[in-house]
Design an enzyme around this catalytic site. Sequence first.
Site, PDB file in Angstrom:
ATOM      1  N   ASP A 139       0.446  -0.932  -0.027  1.00  0.00           N
ATOM      2  CA  ASP A 139       0.042  -0.408   0.115  1.00  0.00           C
ATOM      3  C   ASP A 139       0.554   1.541  -0.437  1.00  0.00           C
ATOM      4  O   ASP A 139       0.572   2.521   0.329  1.00  0.00           O
ATOM      5  CB  ASP A 139      -0.534   0.472   1.310  1.00  0.00           C
ATOM      6  CG  ASP A 139      -2.584  -0.930   1.419  1.00  0.00           C
ATOM      7  OD1 ASP A 139      -2.517  -1.310   0.187  1.00  0.00           O
ATOM      8  OD2 ASP A 139      -2.512  -0.835   2.146  1.00  0.00           O
ATOM      9  N   LEU A 174      -1.619  -8.379   1.739  1.00  0.00           N
ATOM     10  CA  LEU A 174      -1.213  -8.415   0.342  1.00  0.00           C
ATOM     11  C   LEU A 174      -0.315  -7.961   0.283  1.00  0.00           C
ATOM     12  O   LEU A 174       0.293  -6.255   0.790  1.00  0.00           O
ATOM     13  CB  LEU A 174      -2.296  -7.806  -1.014  1.00  0.00           C
ATOM     14  CG  LEU A 174      -3.415  -9.260  -1.238  1.00  0.00           C
ATOM     15  CD1 LEU A 174      -4.044  -8.118  -2.087  1.00  0.00           C
ATOM     16  CD2 LEU A 174      -3.248 -10.230  -1.104  1.00  0.00           C
ATOM     17  N   CYS A 193     -17.701 -17.497  -6.774  1.00  0.00           N
ATOM     18  CA  CYS A 193     -18.531 -16.426  -5.725  1.00  0.00           C
ATOM     19  C   CYS A 193     -20.360 -16.945  -6.888  1.00  0.00           C
ATOM     20  O   CYS A 193     -21.155 -16.789  -5.713  1.00  0.00           O
ATOM     21  CB  CYS A 193     -18.935 -14.064  -6.716  1.00  0.00           C
ATOM     22  SG  CYS A 193     -16.978 -13.742  -5.266  1.00  0.00           S
ATOM     23  N   CYS A 196     -23.960 -15.114  -5.614  1.00  0.00           N
ATOM     24  CA  CYS A 196     -24.346 -14.321  -4.194  1.00  0.00           C
ATOM     25  C   CYS A 196     -23.718 -13.017  -4.636  1.00  0.00           C
ATOM     26  O   CYS A 196     -23.298 -12.099  -5.553  1.00  0.00           O
ATOM     27  CB  CYS A 196     -22.700 -15.448  -3.606  1.00  0.00           C
ATOM     28  SG  CYS A 196     -23.103 -14.746  -1.787  1.00  0.00           S
ATOM     29  N   CYS A 199     -22.882  -9.731  -0.117  1.00  0.00           N
ATOM     30  CA  CYS A 199     -22.108  -8.572   0.210  1.00  0.00           C
ATOM     31  C   CYS A 199     -22.725  -7.128   0.139  1.00  0.00           C
ATOM     32  O   CYS A 199     -22.868  -6.156   0.711  1.00  0.00           O
ATOM     33  CB  CYS A 199     -20.396  -8.517  -0.121  1.00  0.00           C
ATOM     34  SG  CYS A 199     -20.692  -8.616  -2.102  1.00  0.00           S
ATOM     35  N   CYS A 203     -23.812  -4.488   3.046  1.00  0.00           N
ATOM     36  CA  CYS A 203     -22.805  -2.695   2.907  1.00  0.00           C
ATOM     37  C   CYS A 203     -23.986  -1.895   3.562  1.00  0.00           C
ATOM     38  O   CYS A 203     -24.832  -1.545   2.873  1.00  0.00           O
ATOM     39  CB  CYS A 203     -22.794  -2.557   1.955  1.00  0.00           C
ATOM     40  SG  CYS A 203     -21.939  -1.154   1.856  1.00  0.00           S
ATOM     41  N   CYS A 219     -18.186   4.580   1.286  1.00  0.00           N
ATOM     42  CA  CYS A 219     -18.193   3.585   2.009  1.00  0.00           C
ATOM     43  C   CYS A 219     -17.278   3.956   3.449  1.00  0.00           C
ATOM     44  O   CYS A 219     -17.003   4.835   3.886  1.00  0.00           O
ATOM     45  CB  CYS A 219     -16.282   2.290   1.367  1.00  0.00           C
ATOM     46  SG  CYS A 219     -15.871   1.394   1.798  1.00  0.00           S
ATOM     47  N   CYS A 246     -14.538  -0.498   8.938  1.00  0.00           N
ATOM     48  CA  CYS A 246     -15.827  -2.137   8.039  1.00  0.00           C
ATOM     49  C   CYS A 246     -15.135  -3.095   8.003  1.00  0.00           C
ATOM     50  O   CYS A 246     -14.953  -3.378   6.775  1.00  0.00           O
ATOM     51  CB  CYS A 246     -16.550  -1.043   7.486  1.00  0.00           C
ATOM     52  SG  CYS A 246     -18.510  -1.867   7.665  1.00  0.00           S
TER      53      CYS A 246
END
Length: 379
Positions: A139, A174, A193, A196, A199, A203, A219, A246
């Site tokens: 990052d 990562l 996935c 589905c 998520c 949210c 977000c 979150c």
Amino acid sequence: MSHPLDLQQLAQDIKQWGLALGFQQVGICDTDLSLEEPRLQAWLEQQRHGEMEWMARHGMMRARPHELLPGTLRVISVRMNYLPAKAAFASTLKNPRLGYVSRYALGRDYHKVLRNRLKKLGDLIQQRCAEANFRPFVDSAPVLERPLAAKAGLGWTGKHSLILNREAGSWFFLGELLINLPLPIDRPQEAQCGRCVACITTCPTGAIVEPYVVDARRCISYLTIELEGAIPEELRPLIGNRIYGCDDCQLICPWNRFGQLTDEDDFSPRAALHAPPLTELFAWDEAKFLRITEGSAIRRIGHLRWLRNVAVALGNAPWEAANITALESRLGENSMLDEHIEWAIAQQLAKRRASAVEVQPSKKLRLIRAVEKGLPRDA
């Protein structure tokens, strides 16, 4: 005479060295992210990066790792589990008097942990091949780490935009090591996935606007960590007691049934950050905030934004006089903070009025029953 470098053997050794250094998986991919460029461009043009202007400033460099380190031919992608034992997700989220910190931030700053390990991995490669040139990233530069991780076979991109792994879910960090060696590359995993959309539907703020697309401006992680100014008023009630980040989209994901606990002591939760009472957090002065968050990812938001986030959570908490007292104690310290405190106080007062209205019928009923029993009216 020196023997030619066996790249296949070196790739196998790199993965073994990575495991020995504490990574749970190591994969290798090339630097071609051309398929990601139009998606990134559209996301930026729609302003879905919010105030994270550095994302727009670096533009397409994020999809071109070879521009960061000239001569780069491969990206070594790694993952490291961070989920602590006794994470207490539900018990903290369900108690609105406590502050919820995203579980990745409960321990030591992962940037330092992963970067140090990646540097050691690069040194081991260089010992084998003196011509190797590398640079670690966690990052810390404009790199599309998730698409790289997917190309390197660490998992697939979930509809929440995080990387999912069949054996480990998504509770991992990562990191990348850019290198100038033409190592053999790994095969990507097939997406799992299916239909589905858990998520997306769970949210709290509707930030996952479509599969694989997150609007950062909605977000909670962005609002509580990246956003420097005031949190939009219409989103404050939806934040609940989440004061730093979150985890909802991960908590609901069926693949996280296979989530693995970390064995890294650095990621063990700090007691002061693990399910702390909101009124206590709001009383921290800057010195205490800096002391408790030393070496933590939380420190980067600073004391002011920390108080802003806690003020919103206090506004969302059930009515208690102690909440009003705590909030009023910091009025006048900062205009941006005052805005959130005044909003939170208004929320608390509205709940007090609502609770008073709700109490009246039951109080009246008790009085009637007392009279019927011949008891004193104040019994």
